[in-house]
Motif scaffolding. Sequence first.
Motif, PDB file in Angstrom:
ATOM      1  N   SER A 297     -46.743  47.383 -28.784  1.00 32.03           N
ATOM      2  CA  SER A 297     -47.494  46.543 -29.712  1.00 32.03           C
ATOM      3  C   SER A 297     -48.735  47.336 -30.096  1.00 32.03           C
ATOM      4  CB  SER A 297     -47.814  45.170 -29.113  1.00 32.03           C
ATOM      5  OG  SER A 297     -48.476  45.301 -27.913  1.00 32.03           O
ATOM      6  N   ALA A 298     -49.453  46.836 -31.097  1.00 30.61           N
ATOM      7  CA  ALA A 298     -50.538  47.651 -31.654  1.00 30.61           C
ATOM      8  C   ALA A 298     -51.632  47.865 -30.614  1.00 30.61           C
ATOM      9  CB  ALA A 298     -51.106  46.966 -32.889  1.00 30.61           C
ATOM     10  N   MET A 299     -52.109  49.072 -30.536  1.00 23.23           N
ATOM     11  CA  MET A 299     -53.164  49.412 -29.568  1.00 23.23           C
ATOM     12  C   MET A 299     -54.515  49.090 -30.205  1.00 23.23           C
ATOM     13  SD  MET A 299     -53.721  50.836 -26.585  1.00 23.23           S
ATOM     14  CE  MET A 299     -54.426  52.206 -25.644  1.00 23.23           C
ATOM     15  N   PRO A 300     -55.299  48.199 -29.601  1.00 25.13           N
ATOM     16  CA  PRO A 300     -56.606  47.862 -30.187  1.00 25.13           C
ATOM     17  C   PRO A 300     -57.532  49.075 -30.266  1.00 25.13           C
ATOM     18  CG  PRO A 300     -55.985  46.272 -28.493  1.00 25.13           C
ATOM     19  CD  PRO A 300     -54.995  47.396 -28.421  1.00 25.13           C
ATOM     20  N   ARG A 301     -58.313  49.118 -31.327  1.00 27.37           N
ATOM     21  CA  ARG A 301     -59.235  50.240 -31.557  1.00 27.37           C
ATOM     22  C   ARG A 301     -60.183  50.449 -30.386  1.00 27.37           C
ATOM     23  NH1 ARG A 301     -60.279  52.233 -36.884  1.00 27.37           N
ATOM     24  NH2 ARG A 301     -62.174  53.076 -36.002  1.00 27.37           N
ATOM     25  N   LEU A 414     -47.101  49.811 -44.338  1.00 27.13           N
ATOM     26  CA  LEU A 414     -47.355  50.650 -45.497  1.00 27.13           C
ATOM     27  C   LEU A 414     -47.321  52.086 -44.999  1.00 27.13           C
ATOM     28  CD1 LEU A 414     -50.640  51.298 -45.114  1.00 27.13           C
ATOM     29  CD2 LEU A 414     -50.771  49.019 -46.092  1.00 27.13           C
ATOM     30  N   ILE A 415     -46.953  52.988 -45.897  1.00 28.46           N
ATOM     31  CA  ILE A 415     -46.889  54.398 -45.506  1.00 28.46           C
ATOM     32  C   ILE A 415     -47.946  55.153 -46.315  1.00 28.46           C
ATOM     33  CG2 ILE A 415     -45.420  56.440 -45.267  1.00 28.46           C
ATOM     34  CD1 ILE A 415     -42.992  54.660 -45.153  1.00 28.46           C
ATOM     35  N   HIS A 416     -48.762  55.917 -45.611  1.00 35.02           N
ATOM     36  CA  HIS A 416     -49.810  56.687 -46.288  1.00 35.02           C
ATOM     37  C   HIS A 416     -49.208  57.962 -46.873  1.00 35.02           C
ATOM     38  CE1 HIS A 416     -53.312  54.297 -44.867  1.00 35.02           C
ATOM     39  NE2 HIS A 416     -52.429  53.931 -43.947  1.00 35.02           N
ATOM     40  N   GLY A 419     -47.622  60.469 -44.704  1.00 34.66           N
ATOM     41  CA  GLY A 419     -46.474  60.020 -43.920  1.00 34.66           C
ATOM     42  C   GLY A 419     -46.840  59.089 -42.776  1.00 34.66           C
ATOM     43  N   THR A 420     -48.140  58.831 -42.592  1.00 38.22           N
ATOM     44  CA  THR A 420     -48.540  57.929 -41.497  1.00 38.22           C
ATOM     45  C   THR A 420     -48.096  56.502 -41.802  1.00 38.22           C
ATOM     46  OG1 THR A 420     -50.437  59.263 -40.874  1.00 38.22           O
ATOM     47  CG2 THR A 420     -50.504  56.951 -40.244  1.00 38.22           C
ATOM     48  N   VAL A 421     -47.436  55.915 -40.820  1.00 42.21           N
ATOM     49  CA  VAL A 421     -46.969  54.538 -40.952  1.00 42.21           C
ATOM     50  C   VAL A 421     -48.044  53.616 -40.382  1.00 42.21           C
ATOM     51  CG1 VAL A 421     -45.254  52.892 -40.095  1.00 42.21           C
ATOM     52  CG2 VAL A 421     -44.547  55.206 -40.761  1.00 42.21           C
ATOM     53  N   GLN A 422     -48.340  52.567 -41.104  1.00 48.35           N
ATOM     54  CA  GLN A 422     -49.296  51.580 -40.598  1.00 48.35           C
ATOM     55  C   GLN A 422     -48.640  50.216 -40.625  1.00 48.35           C
ATOM     56  OE1 GLN A 422     -52.992  51.531 -42.759  1.00 48.35           O
ATOM     57  NE2 GLN A 422     -53.798  49.856 -41.514  1.00 48.35           N
ATOM     58  N   LEU A 423     -48.405  49.680 -39.448  1.00 47.77           N
ATOM     59  CA  LEU A 423     -47.736  48.381 -39.370  1.00 47.77           C
ATOM     60  C   LEU A 423     -48.694  47.277 -39.773  1.00 47.77           C
ATOM     61  CD1 LEU A 423     -45.178  49.420 -38.071  1.00 47.77           C
ATOM     62  CD2 LEU A 423     -45.401  47.631 -36.358  1.00 47.77           C
ATOM     63  N   THR A 424     -48.201  46.354 -40.581  1.00 51.59           N
ATOM     64  CA  THR A 424     -49.085  45.245 -40.932  1.00 51.59           C
ATOM     65  C   THR A 424     -48.542  43.916 -40.432  1.00 51.59           C
ATOM     66  OG1 THR A 424     -48.043  44.997 -43.071  1.00 51.59           O
ATOM     67  CG2 THR A 424     -49.979  46.411 -42.989  1.00 51.59           C
ATOM     68  N   ASP A 425     -47.279  43.873 -40.069  1.00 53.68           N
ATOM     69  CA  ASP A 425     -46.728  42.591 -39.617  1.00 53.68           C
ATOM     70  C   ASP A 425     -45.279  42.698 -39.193  1.00 53.68           C
ATOM     71  OD1 ASP A 425     -47.164  39.868 -39.142  1.00 53.68           O
ATOM     72  OD2 ASP A 425     -48.293  39.727 -40.998  1.00 53.68           O
ATOM     73  N   ARG A 426     -44.730  41.559 -38.725  1.00 51.01           N
ATOM     74  CA  ARG A 426     -43.285  41.407 -38.604  1.00 51.01           C
ATOM     75  C   ARG A 426     -42.856  40.648 -39.857  1.00 51.01           C
ATOM     76  NH1 ARG A 426     -40.039  43.890 -35.548  1.00 51.01           N
ATOM     77  NH2 ARG A 426     -38.627  42.120 -35.426  1.00 51.01           N
ATOM     78  N   THR A 427     -41.663  40.940 -40.350  1.00 51.37           N
ATOM     79  CA  THR A 427     -41.212  40.287 -41.579  1.00 51.37           C
ATOM     80  C   THR A 427     -41.322  38.774 -41.464  1.00 51.37           C
ATOM     81  OG1 THR A 427     -39.574  42.023 -41.603  1.00 51.37           O
ATOM     82  CG2 THR A 427     -39.370  40.364 -43.303  1.00 51.37           C
ATOM     83  N   VAL A 441     -51.217  40.611 -38.267  1.00 52.28           N
ATOM     84  CA  VAL A 441     -51.625  41.633 -37.296  1.00 52.28           C
ATOM     85  C   VAL A 441     -53.055  42.100 -37.548  1.00 52.28           C
ATOM     86  CG1 VAL A 441     -51.176  43.990 -36.519  1.00 52.28           C
ATOM     87  CG2 VAL A 441     -49.286  42.410 -36.848  1.00 52.28           C
ATOM     88  N   GLU A 442     -53.391  42.290 -38.823  1.00 52.02           N
ATOM     89  CA  GLU A 442     -54.759  42.757 -39.101  1.00 52.02           C
ATOM     90  C   GLU A 442     -55.796  41.712 -38.716  1.00 52.02           C
ATOM     91  OE1 GLU A 442     -55.758  45.005 -42.646  1.00 52.02           O
ATOM     92  OE2 GLU A 442     -53.625  45.502 -42.821  1.00 52.02           O
TER      93      GLU A 442
END
Length: 532
Positions: A297-301, A414-416, A419-427, A441-442
């Motif tokens: 799961s996303a690692m907090p900053r 979204l893909i930068h 090529g960096t992938v940034q997850l924003t959610d589950r569908t 997620v954000e």
Amino acid sequence: MSVLGGMQDWELRVSLLIDHAAREHGTREIVTRWADGSTSRTTWAGIRHDALKMVQALRKLGIRPGDRVATLAMNHNRHLVSWYGVTGAGAVLHTINPRLFDEQLDYIVGHAEDRVLIFDAVFAPIVERLRSNWPCVEQFICFDSSDHGLSFDAWIGAENGETEWTTGSERDPCMLCYTSGTTGNPKGVMYEHRSNMLHTYAGIMPQCLDLDARSVVLPVVPMFHANNWGFPWAAAAVGAKLVYSATNDAQVLCDLMRSEGVTYLAGVPTVWLAVLQHCDARGEPLPPLTNALTGGSAMPRAIIERLVGAGMRVAHAWGMTETSPVATIAYESADWDELDLERRVTIKAMQGRPVFGVQVRTVDLDDPAKELPRDGKTAGALQVRGPWVIKRYFKAEADATDQDQWFDTGDVALIHADGTVQLTDRTKDVIKSGGEWISSVELENAAIAHPGVAEAAAIGIAHPKWDERPILVVVKKPGAEVDPESLRDLLATRVAKWWLPDAIEFVDEIPHTGTGKISKKDLREQFRDYRL
Ligand code: AMP
């Protein structure tokens, strides 16, 4: 005239890994710290010898290539023996998650048609409760005790290890792992020898898991979860020392890291959080690790910042059971040394770039035929393909991919441009307000930056005007006070104004799935009658 290649015939089977580890790194240790506080030590050579004994013992039970042998167990050396013993007999190792609900356990054991089940004594109550529902299981064996029938040591102890691995094709199945799934029954992902071998070659690269013969790895990720992120295979490939803990208590983990000289910890963000909190509460420095791997799961900053600040090489990976699991990973960019901490944390907080072997793309959420640009702005359904990505779930009647082998991950990203992938959610979790997407997620990531927030989940609630509006469900840290206005002010600095939740609800607990992730499905159910 066609020309033939001139290279040798080697099927890429996982037994090659343990042969190599035993031959070239035979004395490198595998250490287990058991729940009762005792420690046992073996080596890669010892694991190989025990795995060969297990091959003989399995054959005596009549286990044939392709048969499923299940484990219900935590992380320890005997479990590792099973990884190589079962696959070395040509059978399929089915690692079961003991935290699943009874109905799910019943379903997967029956669906997998497990013939043997090897369990830890702590899970004996599960076995006692459910064994009559599992007629397919002919033999139960207990890993760490003789109080529950046949013990593992007695079972393989009757053999001498003088045998050969079962041979076959590299495309033979070797491991089965069920995804808990948010809807419907769990689905089985069947890894092959070849997919695991290719995943291993990719995994050990510096810009992937970054493993080598000097690594001393503590994989806190459970061996039943997602191919154990590939560690049993990758550590053998490089001759790394493995340190296992049968419990995940932060104190135990920290003691073990110090006493065994661990350089590398792999765990979901919750594990990292527990380790940090433990050290902070005692005023202790973090154990001297060089590598920190996380994912699931996303690692907090805030956690990344601490670890990068402490000089660790942080690798934040994205993947899923269906991708073996490593697919993308945030590694250092070429200009890394010139970047300030803020920028480094930003890179590591995203899900990273595809590992060689995996391709990614995003498509429109409403029109999958439309591929989206890599512009760092347009979020869409994340799709992947590659030789260690699923083609078809076990026993399914159709492929899980489209005709070009793209597998839809159920994640929104979204893909930068780089090529960096940034997850924003589950569908299934994106919130659609007035026709526009809001990333739950954000919102959650922004909320947990608040010092008093332990956990937060954003869900969409039906709204007469906007279709859906977000609400934020929050668990406070013990003893902390969180003023909703201060939380809203913090969110306002991080997300667009129209994303701000219409309500903030404080609860004692947020429901989790069997794999420890927030269960949005259950949370939505809990707030079914909520009105805005
Ligand atoms: P599992 O198959 O149980 O490992 O779950 C896979 C799912 O976990 C992915 O589809 C993502 O939704 C989520 N996931 C895995 N890694 C990450 C990550 N680094 N950041 C955010 N979500 C992640």
